[in-house]
Design a protein around this motif. Structure first.
Motif, short mmCIF file in Angstrom:
data_model
loop_
_atom_site.label_atom_id
_atom_site.label_comp_id
_atom_site.label_asym_id
_atom_site.label_seq_id
_atom_site.Cartn_x
_atom_site.Cartn_y
_atom_site.Cartn_z
N UNK A 206 0.94 -1.25 0.21
CA UNK A 206 0.00 0.04 0.00
C UNK A 206 1.16 1.28 -0.19
N UNK A 207 0.51 2.35 -0.97
CA UNK A 207 1.04 3.18 -1.01
C UNK A 207 0.25 4.55 -0.40
N UNK A 208 0.74 5.16 0.57
CA UNK A 208 -0.26 6.24 1.35
C UNK A 208 0.12 7.61 0.81
N UNK A 209 -0.89 8.34 0.81
CA UNK A 209 -0.63 9.96 0.43
C UNK A 209 -1.50 10.34 -0.88
N UNK A 210 -2.16 11.23 -0.83
CA UNK A 210 -2.78 11.52 -2.09
C UNK A 210 -2.21 12.78 -2.90
N UNK A 211 -0.91 13.22 -2.44
CA UNK A 211 0.09 14.00 -3.09
C UNK A 211 1.37 13.43 -3.60
N UNK A 212 1.04 12.33 -3.70
CA UNK A 212 2.48 11.40 -4.12
C UNK A 212 2.23 10.54 -5.03
N UNK A 213 3.07 10.75 -6.23
CA UNK A 213 2.91 10.12 -7.40
C UNK A 213 2.91 8.68 -7.64
N UNK A 214 2.16 7.87 -8.28
CA UNK A 214 2.29 6.42 -8.34
C UNK A 214 1.45 5.71 -9.58
N UNK A 215 0.38 6.62 -10.04
CA UNK A 215 -0.46 5.74 -10.98
C UNK A 215 0.24 5.61 -12.16
N UNK A 216 1.20 6.19 -12.69
CA UNK A 216 2.04 5.76 -13.87
C UNK A 216 3.03 4.55 -13.73
N UNK A 217 3.05 4.18 -12.42
CA UNK A 217 4.13 2.98 -12.20
C UNK A 217 3.41 1.78 -11.49
N UNK A 218 2.13 1.92 -11.54
CA UNK A 218 1.62 0.73 -10.66
C UNK A 218 1.51 -0.45 -11.32
N UNK A 219 1.22 -0.63 -12.69
CA UNK A 219 1.29 -1.78 -13.41
C UNK A 219 2.76 -2.21 -13.45
N UNK A 220 3.63 -1.39 -13.45
CA UNK A 220 5.21 -2.00 -13.52
C UNK A 220 5.65 -2.33 -12.16
N UNK A 221 5.22 -1.68 -11.00
CA UNK A 221 5.35 -2.05 -9.74
C UNK A 221 4.61 -3.77 -9.53
N UNK A 222 3.44 -3.82 -9.97
CA UNK A 222 2.86 -4.92 -10.09
C UNK A 222 3.55 -6.23 -10.67
#
Length: 262
Positions: A206-222
């Protein structure tokens, strides 16, 4: 009959219009921090045609326990909810993770009830409520946690997750207390942070915080970890679509989004 034929002919010769962002499927209202920028752009990136996002902002002095408490106790919160509730939105989302888990599960539930009072008739969502729903949806048990928070806020994230049945097996935080600096952490850094906290027995990260980028890397991380990676922004958007009852997500933003992908 003649008038119908004429109307048909006119319709056939009507020019093709471009999609203009209209929320014909669902309009999501977002209460968001004034100095934050990431959640809106990531929600728009994940949104399929027909889903729109409409924001009212509140001021966050500092990303510390004291600064978050000051924001949540200010009259701006009620004003923002009432203003947003006056718009023809389908869901009102409170876009603050730490601000909704700050004092535990009961605090998040109380926030939801206040938002219902201030924005009657709207479906209500908070980032923390959405996080728990997302973890249930991917059948997560023990997890790993990545945050950009200072220690005091990070420890409250752990407490919130564990009191809701998700043992945190490994965790790491970046110690950032300025809201604008949260958004400056690159996707490469977020990717490395998430990989560093993974644990062989963690069923999700889980990545917490709504001013912290992640959407563009979610698939790569999974792909790299072989397990679900849930971010607070992704979970919030997914839960908004879920309670609105629409398939309104673009593909490519993690396993969680499969059931709401258009």
């Amino acid at each position: 009959m003649a008038s119908q034929t004429l109307a048909t002919a006119r319709a056939q010769h009507r020019p093709l219009f471009r999609y203009d962002g209209d929320g014909s499927l669902a309009r999501i209202g977002l209460i968001y921090m004034a100095s934050s920028v990431v959640m809106e752009s990531e929600m728009w990136a994940m949104a399929a045609e027909g889903v729109s996002i409409h924001t009212t902002r509140i001021k966050l002095p500092k990303v510390t326990v004291e600064g978050i408490e000051q924001m949540m106790n200010a009259p701006q919160l009620e004003e923002a909810a009432r203003l947003l509730g006056s718009a023809p939105i389908d869901v009102l989302c409170f876009g603050g993770t730490s601000a909704s888990f700050l004092h535990g599960t009961a605090y998040d539930h109380a926030l939801t009830e206040k938002l219902k009072l201030w924005a009657p008739g709207k479906k209500i969502n908070t980032a923390s409520t959405a996080t728990l729903a997302a973890l249930r949806a991917v059948r997560a048990g023990p997890i790993a946690l990545a945050t950009p928070y200072v220690d005091g806020v990070h420890q409250r994230a752990i407490r919130f997750l564990e009191e809701n049945g998700h043992e945190v097996l490994r965790h790491r935080n970046l110690g950032i207390d300025k809201d604008t600096e949260l958004a400056q952490v690159s996707l490469d850094e977020v990717y490395d942070l998430v990989r560093s906290v993974d644990h062989p027995d963690a069923t999700a990260v889980f990545i917490s915080c709504t001013n912290f980028r992640s959407a563009g890397a979610l698939e790569a991380m999974e792909t790299a970890l072989g397990k679900p990676v849930i971010s607070a922004i992704q979970a919030s958007f997914w839960h908004c679509l879920t309670i609105a009852g629409v398939k309104g997500a673009r593909p490519g933003f993690g396993n969680l989004m499969r059931d709401v992908t258009a």
